[in-house]
Design an enzyme around this catalytic site. Sequence first.
Site, PDB file in Angstrom:
ATOM      1  N   MET A 154       0.841  -1.207   0.000  1.00  0.00           N
ATOM      2  CA  MET A 154       0.000   0.000   0.000  1.00  0.00           C
ATOM      3  C   MET A 154       0.872   1.252   0.000  1.00  0.00           C
ATOM      4  O   MET A 154       1.904   1.246  -0.611  1.00  0.00           O
ATOM      5  CB  MET A 154      -0.920  -0.022   1.229  1.00  0.00           C
ATOM      6  CG  MET A 154      -1.936  -1.151   1.166  1.00  0.00           C
ATOM      7  SD  MET A 154      -3.244  -0.869  -0.041  1.00  0.00           S
ATOM      8  CE  MET A 154      -4.464  -0.080   0.983  1.00  0.00           C
ATOM      9  N   CYS A 155       0.496   2.251   0.679  1.00  0.00           N
ATOM     10  CA  CYS A 155       1.107   3.587   0.691  1.00  0.00           C
ATOM     11  C   CYS A 155       0.401   4.468  -0.340  1.00  0.00           C
ATOM     12  O   CYS A 155      -0.002   4.004  -1.393  1.00  0.00           O
ATOM     13  CB  CYS A 155       2.597   3.624   0.388  1.00  0.00           C
ATOM     14  SG  CYS A 155       3.593   2.788   1.627  1.00  0.00           S
ATOM     15  N   GLY A 156       0.275   5.708   0.000  1.00  0.00           N
ATOM     16  CA  GLY A 156      -0.345   6.659  -0.908  1.00  0.00           C
ATOM     17  C   GLY A 156       0.602   7.818  -1.166  1.00  0.00           C
ATOM     18  O   GLY A 156       1.264   8.296  -0.247  1.00  0.00           O
ATOM     19  N   ARG A 193      -4.666   3.816   2.683  1.00  0.00           N
ATOM     20  CA  ARG A 193      -3.372   3.363   2.169  1.00  0.00           C
ATOM     21  C   ARG A 193      -2.256   3.444   3.210  1.00  0.00           C
ATOM     22  O   ARG A 193      -1.113   3.145   2.918  1.00  0.00           O
ATOM     23  CB  ARG A 193      -2.972   4.206   0.955  1.00  0.00           C
ATOM     24  CG  ARG A 193      -3.908   4.059  -0.191  1.00  0.00           C
ATOM     25  CD  ARG A 193      -3.435   4.802  -1.423  1.00  0.00           C
ATOM     26  NE  ARG A 193      -4.055   4.200  -2.579  1.00  0.00           N
ATOM     27  CZ  ARG A 193      -3.554   3.168  -3.238  1.00  0.00           C
ATOM     28  NH1 ARG A 193      -2.397   2.654  -2.877  1.00  0.00           N
ATOM     29  NH2 ARG A 193      -4.190   2.650  -4.256  1.00  0.00           N
TER      30      ARG A 193
END
Lengths: 348, 505
Positions: free
Chosen positions: A1-3, A30
């Site tokens: 994930m991560c945004g 995220r």
Amino acid sequence: MCGIISVIDRSGEPMDGSAIKNALSLMNERGNGEGAGYAVYGAYPDYADHYALHLFYDNLVEPKAIVEQELEKWGTIEVSEMIPTSEQPRLRREHIPWRYFYKPYPKSMGTAATEEDILIHIMNKINTEIPGALLFSTGKNIGIFKASGWPEDVAEFYRIQDYEGYQWLAHNRYPTNTSGWWGGAHPFNLLDWTVVHNGEITSYGTNRRYLESFGYKCTMYTDTEVVAYLTDLLARQHALPLELALKALAPPFWDDIDAMQEKEQTMNTTIRMAYGSALMNGPFAIVVANSDGIAGITDRIKLRPLVAAESGDRLYISSEEAAIRVMDQNLEHIWMPRAGEPVIGRVR
Amino acid sequence: MPIGSTPPKFRVRIDQDQCMLCEQCIENCPYGTFRREGNRILVNSRACTGCHRCIAMCPRDAIDLEEKPVAYRSHPIWTREAREAIFNQAKTGKIVLAGMGNVLDVPPIFDRLLLDACQVTNPSIDPLREPMELRTYIGKKPSRVEVTTKPDGDIELLTRLAPNLRCETPIMIGHMSYGAISLNAQLSLARGAAAQGTFMGTGEGGLHKRLYPYQDHMIVQVASGRFGVDIDYLERGAAIEIKIGQGAKPGIGGHLPGEKVDESVSGTRMIPVSSDAISPAPHHDIYSIEDLAQLVRGLKEATEWKKPVFVKIAAVHNVAAIASGIARSSADAVVIDGFRGGTGAAPRVFRDHVGIPIEAAVAAVDEKLRKHGVRNEVSVIASGGIRDSADVTKAIALGADAVYIGTAALISLGCRVCGNCYRGLCPWGIATQRPDLTARLDPDIMWENVSNLINGWTLEIAELMGAAGINSIESLRGNRDRLRGYMLDENLMNVLDVKTVGAGA
């Protein structure tokens, strides 16, 4: 994930940090509250000629004295101050954010060494030899603000809305490889380069060992760090145009190269053969920035999302269209870049 | 005082009810294990080498073969092998020869290295659906690329690439000479390699005319004997390899007995029929790294700088320093041959006791070349005991660009690793020049086995890479984070620069 989300105003018009804070918070799905951060270019117009060094100190006694001794060996500290913060109930303070505006003495390392070489030396020295200190930002007129926490808490902690700049990068982290810690939060910076990244670089071992043979030291325990160093190596030290540097990081497949016209084929073959160890593998969407602009790129099979949009002078690159729309309701053009195809926005 | 005979190593039995007296076993065994008396096939187990040819050829599956239990008093130190070696030497007073690779019971380090695979946080890549790139360029690479931007914004490339070998897989076939192996074996290997878009070495026995159709996929070797070396030979090869040493016998030369030098071998090697072909231990014009550098450049000059030049050395204690010297000698690739490398004939004591494992050698060489800032400019080829695709993958993760296989390629031609290559009687037609035996290997058929083997391993490497979330071989090379050491001691893990199992990122 991560945004990730980033924006550039190509006319150089400054934007404050309030909109990007809201956009990043929109992508909280995220993240997991273990890391968020913001980078702003043009943050320190009054000290535009100085290197803005951002550090985390564990305390202001031993590490600070050793760091300052090292800094004074190679240059002058113009300003030394605590980065203004305001306590947030959900954010546990683990380090003391500090900044210096700093000018290295030219030639203090000898005739061939540049100011950048001095800064890289200082960064390696602090991060590998001085316990209790972490230097995580070394650019001119660039501010990096990051911590373990949710995007809105980190933004409030640093009072992001009070800063202004012509390009912003922000990152909401869901750490998987390493535990969330302040140094591991994005953005990552080295000199003029700043990186935010969503993904996992499976070629990390290869990239790290390649970089180490050029004297870089990876100290942040995260794969994203290598992106900043690789970009510095290719675009600054090897003086490749940014398009070519990005091509080295995410080159076309051999089948595509084989089908190219001769000139293009030779260029791509040469880049890929020379920089095979710089090729980044695994899922990633990254935005790299320097003071001239921002560039977004995904891995070669687009295992992570990336969306770009334009509105007037502004170019947005993000993990999610919805985040961009938080910042700008009137987008003129919105598109999904192809795998490995860079989206570049430059200041005019 | 005679020592007398030692017990046979194998026990061969014939099921007389099954046997139909076709005599295939008699015909197929060049060692004379079988004979017919009246209506029975009799067996002399003492002659058996365990080559399995009789079993493979028996139409009735009437033959059983087993390793004969030790008939000596058991002893943990004075093993059967140790005692028999002494008996042999006491009888002959000579150096004891042995075929194939090291037989000592030390576990391959490869078996104590485990590969990584993706789960959840990072998707594995399915090679059946996504591109997976194993193409490997062997040769010199520029340390950096230089370009210039013209006023119209066009970017012009200033860097020119040196010639490289383009391999569609990181698996190549190492050098096994015509003489040591038969022409039919070489033809099978060459055609198999060409079919897979990769390369094979000629060995030091020259290049037979019948291999010319595959010359674009052959690496010609220049060894200390300089057999078959002339300008035509050099120009025919896709690359040139200088052989300094080999893993099965570091520090010594080679010797092809005169009996093996028939008309054809003589013509290819450019030596008289029936003369012993002796490769001296050193090249007589190389006594220093400077001399080697001169030969590298001399060979390049002779071939107009159009061909990569490799240097092959055995893995020895200071292999890293030697490799670094080679890397800076204008050589395009360093070949490192580990102590499990096979051979037709080596003194037993060398085969089993000299040299170091390829795993440690590759790790040390890769590290040293990086420290000296030249790793990226030179290719590293690992060889010596590569048994399967996992070994290839691990060798690359430790730092090799590609591997050479030898014994594995011979096994694909039928070799049963009986270890009697030095006798020149190979029942499979591989390590022999006897026409009736070489005729058993039909290159028009057997090349497919070689091709299949390389193809199968290549597919498996692609799967292993995909599982690790990697879709280009460049990202596997030197990627020691993708390995973990299991039951390895700490010192060795330091040399290999790998973490232990259970250690995270």
